[in-house]
Every structure is written in structure tokens, then in C-alpha cells.
Design an enzyme around this catalytic site. Structure first.
Site, PDB file in Angstrom:
ATOM      1  CB  ALA A   1      -7.782  -5.836   1.163  1.00  0.00           C
TER       2      ALA A   1
ATOM      3  CG  ASN B   1      -2.321 -12.528   5.289  1.00  0.00           C
ATOM      4  OD1 ASN B   1      -1.488 -12.280   4.872  1.00  0.00           O
ATOM      5  ND2 ASN B   1      -1.820 -12.353   6.515  1.00  0.00           N
ATOM      6  CB  THR B   2      -4.510  -8.173   8.531  1.00  0.00           C
ATOM      7  OG1 THR B   2      -3.467  -8.084   7.542  1.00  0.00           O
ATOM      8  CG2 THR B   2      -4.491  -7.726   9.717  1.00  0.00           C
TER       9      THR B   2
ATOM     10  N   GLY C   1      -5.753  -4.378   5.501  1.00  0.00           N
ATOM     11  CA  GLY C   1      -5.657  -3.956   6.558  1.00  0.00           C
ATOM     12  C   GLY C   1      -6.138  -3.643   8.063  1.00  0.00           C
TER      13      GLY C   1
ATOM     14  CE  LYS D   1      -3.939  -9.456  -3.556  1.00  0.00           C
ATOM     15  NZ  LYS D   1      -4.089  -8.987  -2.505  1.00  0.00           N
TER      16      LYS D   1
END
EC number: 2.8.1.10
Lengths: 266, 66
Positions: A195, A217-218, A169, A108
Site C-alpha cells: 500500500a 493495486n491502485t 490507494g 492476506k
């Protein structure tokens, strides 16, 4: 799905490999490796991102490692170039990742431009993508939601284009669905929203727009209950994909009765 | 002789190999990647690669990230 005629959802194909899951997850920000693993399994993720960093000499030589919790035989690891602010560092990081993972070519690419926004530096991203493709890497590339840039990255030979929905995030959700739609309509490689997702509905919207997957992720690791949120995201991505394939009804300004008008009493 | 390991100076015996450095640092047999002066030293070459004065060595691994 109890209807025998209902086909299972189509797989996501990246660099010639098929994946049943369209939810890709990051492995940062969890409280420990046990939580990382449980959330990853709850998400049903098959592709998981990892970061490449210096070992802490004298500190973590004997400590358990992330790859004990998420072994390469069980998951497709997607090493990222997070923290790189120029093409040279990103290319160097990918080469280290390839050595670390025994010749693994999938990476990535993300080249950041600014610490406040973490927006991609698109000029350096293009430069790094060209070098990495020439060097034999299968490049999944984090980019802005600019359709022209997405097309350029595809032309260079990236195996997936990964536009942001909102800053990394931030949890702001999809800020420009028309740009994403434009990218999806033009692309011949998978488009994965990477994201900015905050909650399950954001992921579902991305999939309903026709995106091929979502990477987050976050939104999971930062939730009050990460494992439960991972489960929610799995359902959202599956629901969004199914809705996209099923084809939504057109939006209308006025009502259209669901029950027949014939035979009403009175 | 002195080398730089992950950004910090380190004294090692002359002609220490990458494999010996990994053993000394506790990373023998661990999944790490090694770079010397910005060039990858493949795992298969760790035992044959001697370090030289002033070498800049990086040992990296995979950690959690998004």
C-alpha cells in the site's frame, strides 16, 4: 543480463514456496477482466490478491468470473480480508476463502480501523492473526510501519509482514523509510511493502531498502495505461532488488572524480 | 419456509438442501463458498445439508481486490 557470471535474482520464499517475482499485485479497479489479466502478466506477478464478497443473487450467476481470467493453476491467489473492521469478520472471511479455494491456506489479513485512512486496526489485527495461525492459515499480514508491531506479528507466526508505505490507494510513496529499514533489519520472514506506492521509483526505493517484495493495486490499475505501468513496476522491483544486492555506494557531501587525475594534459 | 440469503429474505421449499439452493440461484458447479449460520458448509456436504427455517445463508465468490 548477458554476463554468464551474473546470478539470476534470488527467489522470494513465502510459506515454503519460491516465487521468481517479487511484485505482488491486486486485481481491483481494472476496467474489465481482460485488462486485469494483461496488467497482471505485464507485472510478471505470481501472487495476486482477490477479495471475497457475496454473489449478487439473480445477477451474476452466469457472468464470467475473475478466476476465469486468473485461474488458480496459473497464479497463487491471495484472498484478502479487505473491508473487515474486526477480527471476527476477518477470520470468517479467511475461512470462506479457504473453502472457496479448496483448502488453500495462504491469506492476506487486513483489519481496518478507519474508513478515511484505511489504516490497520493493530489490536484487532493481532487478535485475528493469532486465531488464523492457530487455525492453520499461512498469514501475510497488512500492518502499520511500526517495527515493534511487525516483530509481534512475526512472533505470532505470520509468514510475511506487510507494512504500508503510505495509506492504501494514496500513491504518496514511502513515508518512513527508516521505520521500514528497521522492520527489514529485524525480520526473519519476508517484509513486503503493501500500500501507498504511486510510481515505479517508489517500488524501487522499497526494494533498495531491502524489502523482499512490493504489493500494489491502485498504482497500476489507476495509471493512465495500466499495462504499461505494470511493466514499469516489474522493472522497478527487479532494479531495486538488484541494487540492494549489489550494495549502493555511501553518500558523501563532496565530489569524487570518476576519471583518473594522473596523465591529464597541460 | 423462509431463509435469509446474502442478507435478503427468500422463500424456499421445506428441507431444501444447500445443493438445491445453489442450483435454484444459478450457482451449481460454480466456484463459490457457502456458509450457513456463520459455519462453513464444505462443498462435499452441499447435497446432504438441509436448510431450516430462519437459516442465514451466505454464498460468496472471489472478485477483484487489492
Amino acid at each position: 543480463m548477458n554476463d554468464p557470471k551474473l546470478a539470476p535474482l534470488d527467489p522470494l520464499v513465502i510459506a515454503g514456496r519460491s516465487y521468481g517475482s517479487r511484485l505482488l499485485t491486486g486485481t481491483g479497479k481494472y476496467k474489465d477482466f481482460d485488462e486485469t489479466r494483461r496488467a497482471t502478466l505485464a507485472a510478471g506477478a505470481q501472487i495476486v490478491t482477490v477479495a471475497i464478497r457475496r454473489v449478487n443473487i439473480g445477477q451474476d450467476a452466469g457472468a464470467p468470473s475473475l478466476l476465469d481470467a486468473l485461474p488458480p493453476h496459473e497464479f497463487t491467489l491471495l484472498p484478502n480480508t479487505a473491508g473487515c473492521y474486526n477480527a471476527a469478520d476477518a477470520v470468517r472471511t479467511c475461512r470462506l476463502a479457504r473453502e472457496l479455494l479448496d483448502g488453500h491456506a495462504l491469506v492476506k489479513l487486513e483489519v481496518l480501523g478507519d474508513e478515511k485512512t484505511l489504516f490497520p486496526d493493530v489490536v484487532e489485527t493481532l487478535k485475528a492473526a493469532e486465531q488464523l495461525v492457530a487455525d492453520g492459515f499461512d498469514v501475510m499480514v497488512y500492518t502499520s510501519d511500526d517495527p515493534i508491531l511487525a516483530r509481534r506479528l512475526e512472533e505470532i507466526g505470520c509468514v510475511a509482514v506487510m507494512p504500508l508505505a503510505a495509506p492504501i490507494g494514496s500513491g504518496l510513496g514511502i513515508q518512513n523509510r527508516y521505520n521500514l529499514l528497521e522492520i527489514v533489519e529485524n525480520a526473519k520472514v519476508p517484509v513486503i511493502v503493501d500500500a501507498g506506492v504511486g510510481t515505479a521509483s517508489d517500488a524501487a526505493i522499497a526494494m533498495e531498502l531491502g524489502c523482499d517484495g512490493v504489493l500494489m493495486n491502485t498504482a497500476i490499475a489507476g495509471a493512465r495505461d495500466p499495462v504499461l505501468m505494470a511493466h514499469a513496476m516489474k522493472l522497478a522491483v527487479e532494479a531495486g532488488r538488484a541494487a540492494f544486492k549489489a550494495g549502493r555506494i555511501p553518500r558523501k557531501r563532496y565530489a569524487s572524480a570518476s576519471s583518473p587525475l594522473d596523465g591529464t594534459i597541460g | 419456509m423462509q431463509i435469509t440469503l446474502n442478507g435478503r429474505p427468500l422463500d424456499v421449499a421445506a428441507s431444501t438442501t444447500v445443493a438445491q439452493l445453489l442450483t435454484q440461484a444459478g450457482y451449481a458447479g460454480r466456484r463459490v463458498a457457502v456458509e450457513v449460520n456463520q459455519e462453513i458448509v464444505p462443498r462435499s456436504r452441499h447435497e446432504q445439508h438441509p436448510l431450516a427455517e430462519g437459516d442465514r445463508v451466505e454464498i460468496v465468490h472471489a472478485i477483484g481486490g487489492g
